[in-house]
Write a protein that holds these residues in place. Structure first.
Motif, PDB file in Angstrom:
ATOM      1  N   VAL A 154      27.397 -29.558  -5.557  1.00 11.01           N
ATOM      2  CA  VAL A 154      26.287 -30.365  -6.072  1.00 11.01           C
ATOM      3  C   VAL A 154      25.963 -31.518  -5.121  1.00 11.01           C
ATOM      4  O   VAL A 154      24.787 -31.861  -4.920  1.00 11.01           O
ATOM      5  N   TYR A 158      25.069 -28.583 -14.269  1.00 14.51           N
ATOM      6  CA  TYR A 158      25.561 -28.931 -12.933  1.00 14.51           C
ATOM      7  C   TYR A 158      25.411 -30.418 -12.625  1.00 14.51           C
ATOM      8  O   TYR A 158      25.988 -30.914 -11.659  1.00 14.51           O
ATOM      9  N   ASP A 164      21.114 -26.569   0.994  1.00 16.28           N
ATOM     10  CA  ASP A 164      21.482 -27.859   1.595  1.00 16.28           C
ATOM     11  C   ASP A 164      20.309 -28.393   2.418  1.00 16.28           C
ATOM     12  O   ASP A 164      19.236 -27.790   2.476  1.00 16.28           O
ATOM     13  N   LEU A 198      23.323 -22.417  -0.721  1.00 15.32           N
ATOM     14  CA  LEU A 198      24.631 -22.836  -1.220  1.00 15.32           C
ATOM     15  C   LEU A 198      25.129 -21.946  -2.352  1.00 15.32           C
ATOM     16  O   LEU A 198      26.303 -21.552  -2.374  1.00 15.32           O
ATOM     17  N   TYR A 199      24.240 -21.632  -3.285  1.00 17.23           N
ATOM     18  CA  TYR A 199      24.711 -20.950  -4.502  1.00 17.23           C
ATOM     19  C   TYR A 199      23.549 -20.224  -5.177  1.00 17.23           C
ATOM     20  O   TYR A 199      22.408 -20.696  -5.160  1.00 17.23           O
ATOM     21  N   SER A 218      17.314 -34.754  -9.192  1.00 15.66           N
ATOM     22  CA  SER A 218      17.775 -33.803 -10.214  1.00 15.66           C
ATOM     23  C   SER A 218      17.075 -34.030 -11.550  1.00 15.66           C
ATOM     24  O   SER A 218      16.750 -33.074 -12.260  1.00 15.66           O
ATOM     25  N   TYR A 223      20.440 -22.967  -4.949  1.00 14.75           N
ATOM     26  CA  TYR A 223      20.586 -24.304  -4.389  1.00 14.75           C
ATOM     27  C   TYR A 223      20.703 -24.206  -2.867  1.00 14.75           C
ATOM     28  O   TYR A 223      21.383 -23.305  -2.349  1.00 14.75           O
ATOM     29  N   GLN A 239      25.925 -31.495  -2.073  1.00 10.01           N
ATOM     30  CA  GLN A 239      25.217 -31.013  -0.885  1.00 10.01           C
ATOM     31  C   GLN A 239      23.808 -30.488  -1.186  1.00 10.01           C
ATOM     32  O   GLN A 239      23.082 -30.104  -0.277  1.00 10.01           O
ATOM     33  N   ILE A 240      23.425 -30.456  -2.467  1.00  7.00           N
ATOM     34  CA  ILE A 240      22.119 -29.892  -2.827  1.00  7.00           C
ATOM     35  C   ILE A 240      20.995 -30.791  -2.320  1.00  7.00           C
ATOM     36  O   ILE A 240      20.956 -31.985  -2.611  1.00  7.00           O
ATOM     37  N   SER A 278      17.669 -29.054  -2.049  1.00  3.64           N
ATOM     38  CA  SER A 278      16.499 -28.423  -2.649  1.00  3.64           C
ATOM     39  C   SER A 278      16.966 -27.281  -3.537  1.00  3.64           C
ATOM     40  O   SER A 278      18.123 -26.839  -3.461  1.00  3.64           O
ATOM     41  N   ALA A 279      16.075 -26.822  -4.394  1.00  2.64           N
ATOM     42  CA  ALA A 279      16.438 -25.773  -5.347  1.00  2.64           C
ATOM     43  C   ALA A 279      15.233 -24.905  -5.641  1.00  2.64           C
ATOM     44  O   ALA A 279      14.085 -25.340  -5.501  1.00  2.64           O
TER      45      ALA A 279
END
Length: 355
Positions: A74, A61, A40, A46-47, A22, A38, A76-77, A79-80
């Motif tokens: 968060v 976040y 998993d 995820l979001y 992060s 985001y 479970q993140i 990759s983004a």
């Protein structure tokens, strides 16, 4: 040397084979408007979120103190991604489209319902009053939207009683040889058989428009003037009709008026989360009149954690006001001021909204 982030087509993507860092991700974020996503470890979305300033928004976040639902996400993140756009308004549209088409796990999703109902006054010599859903046509006049069908139909019934506007199809209107039952019971002025002149009917249409725009006092003054004119001409039958119209309007105003300016337009939005469910209730006030309420029960995604009310309201506002105009006043049930919601409403409206 391979890094944890790479840039492709305006996106910063965290490489899936690396542990999500992060700090490294935040270091490379720009202070620009955009959309962030985001994922998993399996690549599931995820979001999806939007931001005026990506670096500032995404950084929030990864703080120590988070709401339980946010922390669950968060953790479970893996990759983004971000997409930089030209403005916050563009980010809003992109976010809305991605939520609807990709069904992210942690977003609050308001399913698209039928379009909101309107009352429509057609053009022509004897305009028709009708209940309407769908795309708006500039050739006609539309009033609303109403929060539900009953609110629109109740207003339509009142306009029939008071202003005696026709509601029949044009094909029926043009081919009648005698007035219908609605004329007999005083809910239509009988324009199909020339029982009322186009000029007189036009006056009733103008009054109905003024009433629908919230200028009920002006309508009452006009009806009072006409009642007195008929009385002076000893036309007591028409004077009695004006008197009955005044009584009907006064009764409606008494039932539906709010403690606000007579032309006040506002939406009242209340969100409640309890027992694993969320409800958002919308009440509409137009022209100082309470038009009615509509309750929505959004999908919370595939997890059991209840969201914060601010998040629920933000999701509802994004969904609801992409379909209609934002009124000058929006009232929400948060105890403290929410800069995020204020910014969101101002962006959608393109002007300052009183929250």
């Amino acid at each position: 040397m391979e890094t944890a982030l790479k840039e492709t087509e305006g996106k910063l993507v965290n490489l899936p084979d690396k542990k999500f860092d992060s700090a490294e991700f935040l270091k490379n974020l720009p202070h620009l408007p955009g959309v962030y996503r985001y994922f998993d470890k399996d690549g599931n979305l995820l979001y999806v979120g939007k931001a005026r300033d990506l670096k500032r928004r995404v950084s929030s976040y990864f703080q120590k103190t988070l709401a339980p639902r946010t922390k669950l996400m968060v953790d479970q993140i893996a990759s983004a991604q971000i997409t930089v756009v030209n403005s916050e308004a563009e980010a809003l549209i992109l976010e809305s489209n991605l939520i609807k088409t990709q069904d992210p796990r942690f977003n609050i999703l308001f399913r698209d319902d039928k379009s909101y109902p309107y009352l429509k006054l057609s053009s022509g010599e004897y305009p028709r009053l009708s209940y309407y859903r769908g795309a708006l046509d500039k050739r006609n006049s539309y009033f609303g939207p109403y929060p539900n069908a009953n609110a629109a139909k109740d207003t339509m019934l009142l306009l029939q009683k008071v202003f005696q506007l026709r509601t029949c199809e044009t094909s029926v209107f043009n081919n009648r040889s005698r007035p219908c039952l609605l004329y007999q019971i005083g809910r239509c002025s009988g324009g199909c058989c020339k029982k009322v002149s186009p000029e007189e009917y036009g006056k009733s249409v103008d009054l109905a428009k003024e009433f629908l725009r919230g200028y009920s006092q002006k309508v009452q003054e006009d009806l009072t003037r006409r009642m007195n004119e008929y009385s002076q001409k000893l036309d007591f039958e028409r004077a009695a009709v004006m008197r009955d119209h005044l009584a009907a309007i006064s009764n409606v105003i008494h039932q539906q008026s709010m403690e606000a300016a007579p032309d006040a337009n506002a939406d009242i939005i209340a969100a409640v989360a309890a027992q694993g469910e969320v409800c958002v209730n919308l009440a509409m006030v137009r022209g100082g009149r309470h038009l009615g309420d509509k309750a929505s029960f959004p999908s919370l995604g595939r997890n059991a954690e209840l969201p914060e009310l601010e998040e629920v309201l933000e999701a509802f506002i994004t969904h609801h006001y992409t379909q209609m105009d934002v009124p000058p006043v929006v009232i929400i049930n948060l105890e403290e001021r929410s800069p995020r919601i204020e910014e969101l409403l101002n962006t959608i409206a393109g002007k300052k909204v009183s929250v």
